[in-house]
Scaffold this active site. Structure first.
Site, short mmCIF file in Angstrom:
data_model
loop_
_atom_site.label_atom_id
_atom_site.label_comp_id
_atom_site.label_asym_id
_atom_site.label_seq_id
_atom_site.Cartn_x
_atom_site.Cartn_y
_atom_site.Cartn_z
CE LYS A 17 -3.84 -2.12 2.55
NZ LYS A 17 -4.67 -2.06 3.78
CB CYS A 82 -2.23 1.49 -16.82
SG CYS A 82 -3.13 2.62 -15.75
CB CYS A 213 -12.24 -0.20 -7.66
SG CYS A 213 -13.94 0.31 -7.99
CB CYS A 214 -7.16 -2.45 -9.11
SG CYS A 214 -6.69 -0.95 -10.00
#
Length: 393
Positions: A17, A82, A213-214
C-alpha cells in the site's frame, strides 16, 4: 526482424500500500538485480535498459538502475500510462529482435500516492482530453466521481444493457480474483470474498462497487530479454519465448463509436491481440492462461471478449461455466490480477510477464496452471496504449 527474443530472467517485488513501500529507486533496483540473478546474467552484459513508470521525474530510470551499476548503457525512460511496463518490454524485445543488442532489460516501478489517481498537470491540456469529450457525449460527466471509475463503470453499465446481463457477473470476477490471490505470496489482498461482500460494498459508479476496483499500490518488476544466440552461447536454461507482442494505440472507434466499451479500449485490445496472435502463429483457442488488465472487474469481462477468449456477449456463460478459473478452459489472472495483487502502474505489465514466466516454467507453486504451454498478457493504458504478448515454452 527475424531473430527470436527470449525471456531469460524475471522478478517482482511484492506490492504494498502507498506509504509502506521502499522508495521507487529501491523497488526498481531490487527487481532488476533479482531478474538478472534469475537469468544468471551480470548487469555488465546488459546493453540497453528501458524503465517504465508514471509517477516520477525525468531520469527516474537512471536513478533506479544506477543502484545496480554504472555501466554507461542507454537507459530509456518510458511513460505510457498503465501500459508503461509492457511498453518497456516491447522496446526491449524490439532491440533484441532487431539485432541491435543481445541483452536488454525492462524494469518498471511505481511509488504511488494514496487515493484516486489524479493528474498533477492542471496547467495544461490533459492527455485524456479527447477521451473525456467522448465520455461526456456518450454518458455525461459527473465531476464528483473518480475519473477512472466513471470510464469503467460506464462501460460496465453499457455492457449490462447491451447483453441483458446481471451485475453479479462483475461481482463474481472479484470473488475469483481473491480466490486465486489466496495462493499467491506476492498478492497484496488475500482475504476471501463472497459475492454478497462484493455486491454489498459501497457503490462507486454504475454497477461498480468498491470491491470491484483495484487499489493504488507501490512495487517493482523486471524482465531480462536476450537473443537466441546469446542464450545458446551462455547455455541459459528456463528461457521463455516471446512468440508475439504488439503495441498499438487508439483508432477512431475509441472516440467516435458512441460506445463506452470501445472508449475504454475494447477496440484497440481486439486489434492488438489479433496482431500478437498472428505474429505468434496461434489463436485464442490455443491459450492456457492469461494475465489481463482487470483494473476494474468490468474491464476483465470486456477484455475476455476483446481478446477472443469467448464470444461477444458470451462472458456471462464463460464465467458461469468456470472457464475462467482452475479446471476451466483458460485460467484468467492466476496471480489474483490487479484487483488483488495490486496495480503499481509502471510495474504492472512486467509483473504480469513475471507471473506468466513462472507458470510456463512450472514454478508457480500452489497456483500452478496444469500443462501451461501458451500464455497471453494484456495491459492497457488510457490515453492511450495497449500491449498484448503471447509467451510460449
Amino acid at each position: 526482424m527475424s531473430s527470436n527474443a527470449l525471456i531469460a530472467g524475471v522478478n517482482m517485488v511484492k506490492f504494498t500500500k502507498p506509504g509502506k513501500s521502499e522508495e521507487y529507486d529501491v523497488l526498481g533496483a531490487t527487481a532488476a538485480r533479482n531478474a538478472l540473478l534469475d537469468a544468471g546474467i551480470p548487469y555488465q552484459d546488459v546493453q540497453q535498459a528501458f524503465a517504465g513508470f508514471v509517477f516520477g521525474d525525468t531520469c527516474s530510470g537512471q536513478t533506479a538502475l544506477y543502484n545496480v551499476g554504472l555501466t554507461g548503457i542507454p537507459i530509456i525512460n518510458v511513460n505510457n500510462a498503465c501500459a508503461s511496463g509492457s511498453t518497456a518490454l516491447f522496446l526491449a524485445q524490439q532491440a533484441v529482435r532487431s539485432g541491435a543488442v543481445d541483452v536488454a532489460l525492462a524494469v518498471g516501478f511505481e511509488q504511488m500516492p494514496s487515493g484516486a489517481l489524479a493528474s498533477d498537470t492542471s496547467d495544461r491540456k490533459a492527455t485524456t482530453t479527447r477521451l473525456d469529450a467522448a465520455v461526456e457525449s456518450i454518458q455525461g460527466w459527473d465531476s464528483n466521481v473518480m475519473q477512472a471509475a466513471m470510464y469503467f463503470g460506464g462501460a460496465g453499465k453499457e455492457y449490462l444493457e447491451k447483453y441483458n446481463a446481471s451485475a453479479d457477473l462483475f461481482g463474481k470476477i472479484s470473488v475469483k480474483a481473491r480466490k486465486h490471490a489466496a495462493q499467491n505470496p506476492y498478492s497484496l489482498f488475500t482475504t476471501p470474498l463472497t459475492l454478497e461482500d462484493v455486491m454489498g460494498a459501497p457503490s462507486i459508479y454504475g454497477p461498480l462497487t468498491r470491491l470491484m476496483c483495484c487499489p493504488p499500490t507501490c512495487g517493482g518488476a523486471a524482465v531480462v530479454v536476450v537473443s537466441e544466440n546469446y542464450a545458446k552461447k551462455r547455455n541459459l536454461k528456463n528461457t521463455i519465448r516471446i512468440a508475439g507482442i504488439s503495441l498499438q494505440t487508439d483508432g477512431p472507434d475509441s472516440f467516435e463509436s458512441g460506445s463506452m466499451i470501445n472508449a475504454i479500449g475494447a477496440g484497440v485490445t481486439r486489434r492488438t491481440a489479433q496482431a500478437a496472435f498472428e505474429q505468434a502463429g496461434v489463436g485464442p483457442e490455443d491459450v492456457n492462461l492469461v494475465e489481463l488488465h482487470d483494473c476494474f472487474s468490468t474491464n476483465e469481462v470486456i477484455s475476455y471478449e476483446a481478446l477472443g477468449l469467448c464470444s461477444e456477449g458470451g462472458a456471462e456463460k464463460f464465467v458461469a461455466d468456470g472457464d475462467n478459473t482452475f479446471g476451466g478452459r483458460i485460467v484468467t489472472n492466476p496471480s489474483g490480477g490487479l484487483l488483488s495483487k495490486g496495480h503499481p502502474l509502471g510495474a504492472t505489465g512486467l509483473a504480469q510477464i513475471t507471473e506468466l514466466t513462472w507458470q510456463l516454467r512450472g514454478t508457480a507453486g500452489d497456483r500452478q496452471v496444469p500443462n501451461a504451454r501458451v500464455a497471453l498478457q494484456h495491459n492497457i493504458g488510457l490515453g492511450g496504449a495497449c500491449v498484448v504478448s503471447v509467451l510460449t515454452q
